[in-house]
Design a protein around this motif. Structure first.
Motif, PDB file in Angstrom:
ATOM      1  N   VAL A   1      -1.546  13.427  -1.423  1.00 17.57           N
ATOM      2  CA  VAL A   1      -1.099  13.365  -2.815  1.00 17.57           C
ATOM      3  C   VAL A   1       0.129  12.465  -2.939  1.00 17.57           C
ATOM      4  N   THR A   2       0.352  11.999  -4.153  1.00 18.42           N
ATOM      5  CA  THR A   2       1.484  11.110  -4.418  1.00 18.42           C
ATOM      6  C   THR A   2       1.978  11.329  -5.841  1.00 18.42           C
TER       7      THR A   2
ATOM      8  N   ALA B   1      -9.565   0.477 -11.205  1.00 24.12           N
ATOM      9  CA  ALA B   1      -8.894  -0.805 -11.037  1.00 24.12           C
ATOM     10  C   ALA B   1      -8.272  -0.795  -9.645  1.00 24.12           C
ATOM     11  N   ALA B   2      -7.765  -1.927  -9.223  1.00 26.11           N
ATOM     12  CA  ALA B   2      -7.215  -2.027  -7.871  1.00 26.11           C
ATOM     13  C   ALA B   2      -6.026  -1.086  -7.663  1.00 26.11           C
ATOM     14  N   GLU B   3      -5.244  -0.831  -8.704  1.00 28.87           N
ATOM     15  CA  GLU B   3      -4.051  -0.002  -8.556  1.00 28.87           C
ATOM     16  C   GLU B   3      -4.295   1.482  -8.781  1.00 28.87           C
TER      17      GLU B   3
ATOM     18  N   ALA C   1      -4.251   6.939  -7.077  1.00 31.22           N
ATOM     19  CA  ALA C   1      -3.341   5.792  -6.993  1.00 31.22           C
ATOM     20  C   ALA C   1      -3.576   5.117  -5.650  1.00 31.22           C
ATOM     21  N   ALA C   2      -3.545   3.803  -5.650  1.00 28.97           N
ATOM     22  CA  ALA C   2      -3.731   3.059  -4.405  1.00 28.97           C
ATOM     23  C   ALA C   2      -2.421   3.061  -3.626  1.00 28.97           C
ATOM     24  N   ALA C   3      -2.494   3.481  -2.374  1.00 29.40           N
ATOM     25  CA  ALA C   3      -1.313   3.463  -1.501  1.00 29.40           C
ATOM     26  C   ALA C   3      -1.141   2.060  -0.939  1.00 29.40           C
ATOM     27  N   GLU C   4       0.032   1.796  -0.404  1.00 30.21           N
ATOM     28  CA  GLU C   4       0.316   0.474   0.154  1.00 30.21           C
ATOM     29  C   GLU C   4      -0.585   0.133   1.327  1.00 30.21           C
TER      30      GLU C   4
END
Length: 168
Positions: free
Chosen positions: A83-84, A120-122, A153-156
């Motif tokens: 989770v974030t 989407a990508a993000e 959410a996309a993580a780094e």
């Protein structure tokens, strides 16, 4: 012979017009193919994003909503890494109670239907229909059905993380 055609143009100007016309046709064809290729790639890319988001939402939600009585603390520790954002800050208040996490209490979640709302990508939003079976040492098994909106959410590092888990 002067090199003029019956219409009065010179052979050179006719060739120049023909060459320019061919250049315009070829340039137009290249532009059309480039646009079509980009649109095809964009469609495939969006489909891949949606499929990846759907797979991640399903896997992560099942992991977050399933617990084993023997490994409750280990489950919570592992689940915290999934989770974030705001959900990470509210994790113990929001996610932990959904899985029970009490001695002798086990839950198994299964996604029975799913749909991508947006991708989407993000980030992505996915709607899941989840069946959850809870068993306890002191009570008969209980089955519940949930509609859950999962926000990813996309993580780094490229992984999807759950940033929202709300009833629909």
């Amino acid at each position: 012979m002067t090199g003029r055609t019956p219409s009065g143009r010179t052979a050179l100007s006719t060739r120049a017009i023909l060459l320019r016309s061919m250049v315009v046709v070829v340039a137009t064809a290249i532009a059309v193919l480039a646009i079509a290729g980009w649109r095809w790639w964009d469609t495939v890319h969006r489909q891949d994003l949606a499929a990846g988001a759907l797979d991640a939402a399903t896997t992560l939600t099942v992991q977050l909503l399933s617990t084993d009585a023997a490994g409750s603390e280990a489950d919570l520790t592992a689940d915290r890494t999934l989770v974030t954002g705001d959900l990470a800050a509210r994790f113990d208040d929001v996610v932990a109670p959904l899985g029970g996490r009490e001695p002798g209490f086990t839950t198994r979640a299964q996604v029975v239907r799913s749909a991508v709302v947006s991708a989407a990508a993000e980030g992505a939003v996915v709607l899941l229909y989840v069946d959850q079976v809870s068993t306890s040492d002191v009570a008969p098994p209980r089955r519940t059905a949930h509609q859950v909106v999962v926000t990813l959410a996309a993580a780094e590092d490229g992984r999807w993380l759950v940033s929202g888990l709300e009833p629909a």
